[in-house]
Design a protein around this motif. Structure first.
Motif, PDB file in Angstrom:
ATOM      1  N   SER A 125       0.812  -1.224   0.000  1.00 14.18           N
ATOM      2  CA  SER A 125       0.000   0.000   0.000  1.00 14.18           C
ATOM      3  C   SER A 125       0.847   1.277   0.000  1.00 14.18           C
ATOM      4  O   SER A 125       0.301   2.380   0.011  1.00 14.18           O
ATOM      5  CB  SER A 125      -0.948   0.009   1.208  1.00 14.18           C
ATOM      6  OG  SER A 125      -0.224  -0.059   2.424  1.00 14.18           O
ATOM      7  N   ARG A 181      -4.589   3.269   1.614  1.00 15.21           N
ATOM      8  CA  ARG A 181      -5.210   2.317   0.693  1.00 15.21           C
ATOM      9  C   ARG A 181      -4.961   2.813  -0.723  1.00 15.21           C
ATOM     10  O   ARG A 181      -5.151   3.998  -1.002  1.00 15.21           O
ATOM     11  CB  ARG A 181      -6.721   2.210   0.934  1.00 15.21           C
ATOM     12  CG  ARG A 181      -7.098   1.610   2.275  1.00 15.21           C
ATOM     13  CD  ARG A 181      -8.607   1.659   2.543  1.00 15.21           C
ATOM     14  NE  ARG A 181      -8.882   1.281   3.921  1.00 15.21           N
ATOM     15  CZ  ARG A 181     -10.043   1.473   4.539  1.00 15.21           C
ATOM     16  NH1 ARG A 181     -11.047   2.055   3.884  1.00 15.21           N
ATOM     17  NH2 ARG A 181     -10.217   1.116   5.798  1.00 15.21           N
ATOM     18  N   ILE A 190      -6.147   2.890  -4.504  1.00 14.48           N
ATOM     19  CA  ILE A 190      -7.414   2.709  -5.214  1.00 14.48           C
ATOM     20  C   ILE A 190      -7.187   2.821  -6.720  1.00 14.48           C
ATOM     21  O   ILE A 190      -6.523   3.763  -7.175  1.00 14.48           O
ATOM     22  CB  ILE A 190      -8.434   3.777  -4.773  1.00 14.48           C
ATOM     23  CG1 ILE A 190      -8.612   3.740  -3.250  1.00 14.48           C
ATOM     24  CG2 ILE A 190      -9.772   3.569  -5.477  1.00 14.48           C
ATOM     25  CD1 ILE A 190      -9.555   4.806  -2.715  1.00 14.48           C
ATOM     26  N   THR A 241      -7.620   3.937 -10.410  1.00  9.94           N
ATOM     27  CA  THR A 241      -8.150   5.184 -10.956  1.00  9.94           C
ATOM     28  C   THR A 241      -8.861   4.941 -12.282  1.00  9.94           C
ATOM     29  O   THR A 241      -8.759   3.864 -12.872  1.00  9.94           O
ATOM     30  CB  THR A 241      -7.025   6.205 -11.169  1.00  9.94           C
ATOM     31  OG1 THR A 241      -6.101   5.672 -12.146  1.00  9.94           O
ATOM     32  CG2 THR A 241      -6.281   6.478  -9.877  1.00  9.94           C
ATOM     33  N   ARG A 255      -3.190   3.899 -10.027  1.00  8.01           N
ATOM     34  CA  ARG A 255      -3.666   3.802  -8.643  1.00  8.01           C
ATOM     35  C   ARG A 255      -3.341   5.099  -7.906  1.00  8.01           C
ATOM     36  O   ARG A 255      -2.330   5.735  -8.168  1.00  8.01           O
ATOM     37  CB  ARG A 255      -3.033   2.610  -7.909  1.00  8.01           C
ATOM     38  CG  ARG A 255      -3.539   1.265  -8.418  1.00  8.01           C
ATOM     39  CD  ARG A 255      -3.116   0.129  -7.509  1.00  8.01           C
ATOM     40  NE  ARG A 255      -1.682  -0.086  -7.534  1.00  8.01           N
ATOM     41  CZ  ARG A 255      -1.047  -0.958  -6.754  1.00  8.01           C
ATOM     42  NH1 ARG A 255      -1.728  -1.667  -5.870  1.00  8.01           N
ATOM     43  NH2 ARG A 255       0.261  -1.101  -6.827  1.00  8.01           N
ATOM     44  N   ILE A 302     -11.473   9.682   0.388  1.00  9.32           N
ATOM     45  CA  ILE A 302     -12.023   9.073  -0.831  1.00  9.32           C
ATOM     46  C   ILE A 302     -13.030  10.007  -1.489  1.00  9.32           C
ATOM     47  O   ILE A 302     -13.071  10.126  -2.722  1.00  9.32           O
ATOM     48  CB  ILE A 302     -12.643   7.702  -0.496  1.00  9.32           C
ATOM     49  CG1 ILE A 302     -11.535   6.707  -0.139  1.00  9.32           C
ATOM     50  CG2 ILE A 302     -13.468   7.171  -1.672  1.00  9.32           C
ATOM     51  CD1 ILE A 302     -12.032   5.386   0.412  1.00  9.32           C
ATOM     52  N   ILE A 362     -11.287   8.852  -9.443  1.00  2.09           N
ATOM     53  CA  ILE A 362     -11.771   7.475  -9.294  1.00  2.09           C
ATOM     54  C   ILE A 362     -13.267   7.428  -9.577  1.00  2.09           C
ATOM     55  O   ILE A 362     -13.966   8.438  -9.482  1.00  2.09           O
ATOM     56  CB  ILE A 362     -11.489   6.919  -7.882  1.00  2.09           C
ATOM     57  CG1 ILE A 362     -12.192   7.775  -6.809  1.00  2.09           C
ATOM     58  CG2 ILE A 362      -9.993   6.846  -7.622  1.00  2.09           C
ATOM     59  CD1 ILE A 362     -12.061   7.226  -5.393  1.00  2.09           C
ATOM     60  N   GLU A 391     -15.427   2.250  -7.458  1.00  2.00           N
ATOM     61  CA  GLU A 391     -14.188   2.012  -6.727  1.00  2.00           C
ATOM     62  C   GLU A 391     -14.210   2.732  -5.385  1.00  2.00           C
ATOM     63  O   GLU A 391     -13.695   2.219  -4.384  1.00  2.00           O
ATOM     64  CB  GLU A 391     -12.983   2.477  -7.553  1.00  2.00           C
ATOM     65  CG  GLU A 391     -12.750   1.690  -8.839  1.00  2.00           C
ATOM     66  CD  GLU A 391     -12.345   0.249  -8.582  1.00  2.00           C
ATOM     67  OE1 GLU A 391     -12.049  -0.100  -7.418  1.00  2.00           O
ATOM     68  OE2 GLU A 391     -12.338  -0.542  -9.545  1.00  2.00           O
ATOM     69  N   ALA A 392     -14.805   3.908  -5.346  1.00  2.00           N
ATOM     70  CA  ALA A 392     -14.900   4.649  -4.087  1.00  2.00           C
ATOM     71  C   ALA A 392     -15.650   3.833  -3.042  1.00  2.00           C
ATOM     72  O   ALA A 392     -15.220   3.722  -1.885  1.00  2.00           O
ATOM     73  CB  ALA A 392     -15.597   5.988  -4.319  1.00  2.00           C
ATOM     74  N   TYR A 443     -13.650   0.734  -1.623  1.00  2.00           N
ATOM     75  CA  TYR A 443     -12.538   0.991  -0.715  1.00  2.00           C
ATOM     76  C   TYR A 443     -12.931   1.836   0.497  1.00  2.00           C
ATOM     77  O   TYR A 443     -12.099   2.076   1.368  1.00  2.00           O
ATOM     78  CB  TYR A 443     -11.387   1.668  -1.480  1.00  2.00           C
ATOM     79  CG  TYR A 443     -10.642   0.696  -2.360  1.00  2.00           C
ATOM     80  CD1 TYR A 443      -9.501   0.041  -1.904  1.00  2.00           C
ATOM     81  CD2 TYR A 443     -11.083   0.421  -3.654  1.00  2.00           C
ATOM     82  CE1 TYR A 443      -8.825  -0.860  -2.706  1.00  2.00           C
ATOM     83  CE2 TYR A 443     -10.409  -0.481  -4.463  1.00  2.00           C
ATOM     84  CZ  TYR A 443      -9.285  -1.117  -3.991  1.00  2.00           C
ATOM     85  OH  TYR A 443      -8.612  -2.020  -4.789  1.00  2.00           O
TER      86      TYR A 443
END
Length: 400
Positions: free
Chosen positions: A154, A287, A289, A291, A296, A341, A350, A354-355, A358
């Protein structure tokens, strides 16, 4: 255990062609050029790489069992016997002037496997990484404990390197790092930087950390708080006037505090909570995530010590920590994962899907997004607003 054809497992370098190593170096070069983070070699399997978080094949050729043994001999040379004895080895492999790899090579049921993790030689700054401004405050502290947490891969080491680099460039201190293995190499700038590798420079984290207290450090970086002894000495170091940085494989600040406290016997947990409430200056949890453009981005939860946070830790009210973090965003610069986020989503980096995947509380995040969509956020098109509103309740879950 002896490898067939060489009963004493000693490697005769003169008989090696280094063709297998040359082949693997070509895979490493290709992986780096495509933005990958890890190369996976496994006997009797195709070579794979982790690119943008996913494991993908780099070709169709099978890395045979005998080829894997030959490769291990060419890579390790005199240390091959050590691999046979210990069954796994950790070390750093310098690829060229710009790239190094953290390597773990090990035996598994089909033969030998190895994983190469990219370690950039260049240390990115806090600005380069686009980390929240509040992160800089942790480098200005004189004492206490700062923890960087998250799952493997991460970006914890990258963030720690940026923090240490910031101190190295601005202060006149003694920085001592204890790592397994050493990843980012820090040259002396304004600071003296001593870096110790476990196995090479000290037997274990506890020994190195205990010795560190007699080596006049101002800042101590402990690569990972792995066991109760290391944690206890790190707490003592922070309590005795040092600034200590370390990592844990925990999801967020709440779990980090629970993990540290629960490591100790029940009769000692009140003492540990008292110590943590006093010395824990901050927790940075990360974290990565995916994109919209298939890269990421890091979402960070940042807990900053406040009188309320100190009280919550002391009174075992860990479940209220996330609320305290969110309420401190404007005054202290702290932020929860969901706040981070939400900001990344608002930038259009993002997708809503995906939001939610995560987020710590996807249901709460969905309500916040719908509130923004209802007033017609300028940076969201109609399709994205529809994605938020139509995200099914069966897809909402809590990250535990």
């Amino acid at each position: 255990m002896a490898i067939a054809g060489n009963q004493n497992n000693e490697v005769d370098v003169k008989n090696l062609t280094f063709e297998a190593l040359k082949k693997v170096r070509a895979y490493l070069k290709r992986m780096v050029e495509t933005g990958g983070s890890d190369l996976h070699l496994k006997a009797n399997a195709v070579v794979r790489a982790r690119i943008n978080g996913e494991i993908v094949p780099l070709g169709s050729d099978v890395f045979t069992k005998s080829e894997a043994i030959t490769f291990a001999k060419e890579l390790l040379r005199s240390r091959f016997n050590e691999l046979v004895e210990k069954k796994e080895l950790d070390f750093i492999y310098p690829f060229d002037e710009k790239t190094r790899f953290r390597v773990n090579i090990f035996f598994q049921m089909d033969g030998i496997s190895a994983v190469f993790r990219v370690i950039p030689v260049e240390i990115l700054s806090i600005s380069d990484l686009n980390l929240p401004d509040v992160i800089r405050k942790f480098t200005e502290m004189e004492r206490g404990l700062i923890l960087v947490t998250g799952v493997t891969g991460s970006g914890k080491s990258t963030t720690l390197a940026a923090l240490i680099n910031e101190i190295n460039m601005k202060k006149r201190k003694h920085i001592l790092t204890i790592e397994d293995p050493i990843e980012f190499v820090h040259k002396d700038r304004k600071c003296i930087v001593n870096q110790r590798a476990i196995g090479q420079d000290s037997k274990n984290f506890a020994n190195a950390l205990r010795a560190a207290l007699r080596e006049d450090p101002d800042i101590i970086l402990v690569g990972e708080m792995r066991d109760i002894e290391t944690i206890d000495i790190a707490l003592h170091a922070a309590d005795s006037g040092h600034l200590v940085f370390s990592t844990l494989h925990t999801l967020d600040a709440k779990e980090t505090i629970n993990r540290i406290v629960s490591t100790f016997p029940t009769e000692e947990q009140n003492r540990v909570r008292l110590s943590l409430s006093s010395i824990l200056q901050g927790v940075i949890s990360q974290r990565l995530i995916p994109t919209i453009d298939h890269k990421r981005v890091a979402a960070l939860e940042v807990m900053v010590k406040t009188p309320r946070i100190e009280q919550l830790i002391l009174e075992k009210r860990d479940t209220e920590i996330r609320d305290a973090i969110e309420e401190g965003k404007e005054i202290y610069g702290s932020q929860s994962f969901d706040q981070a986020i939400l900001d990344i989503w608002k930038e259009g980096t993002i997708s809503a899907k995906e939001a939610f995947l995560y987020a710590t509380s996807p249901a709460d995040l969905k309500l916040r997004m719908e509130g923004l969509a209802s007033v017609g956020s300028s940076n969201k098109d109609k399709k994205e607003q529809s994605d938020v509103q139509q995200f099914g309740e069966d897809e909402i879950f809590e990250i535990k």
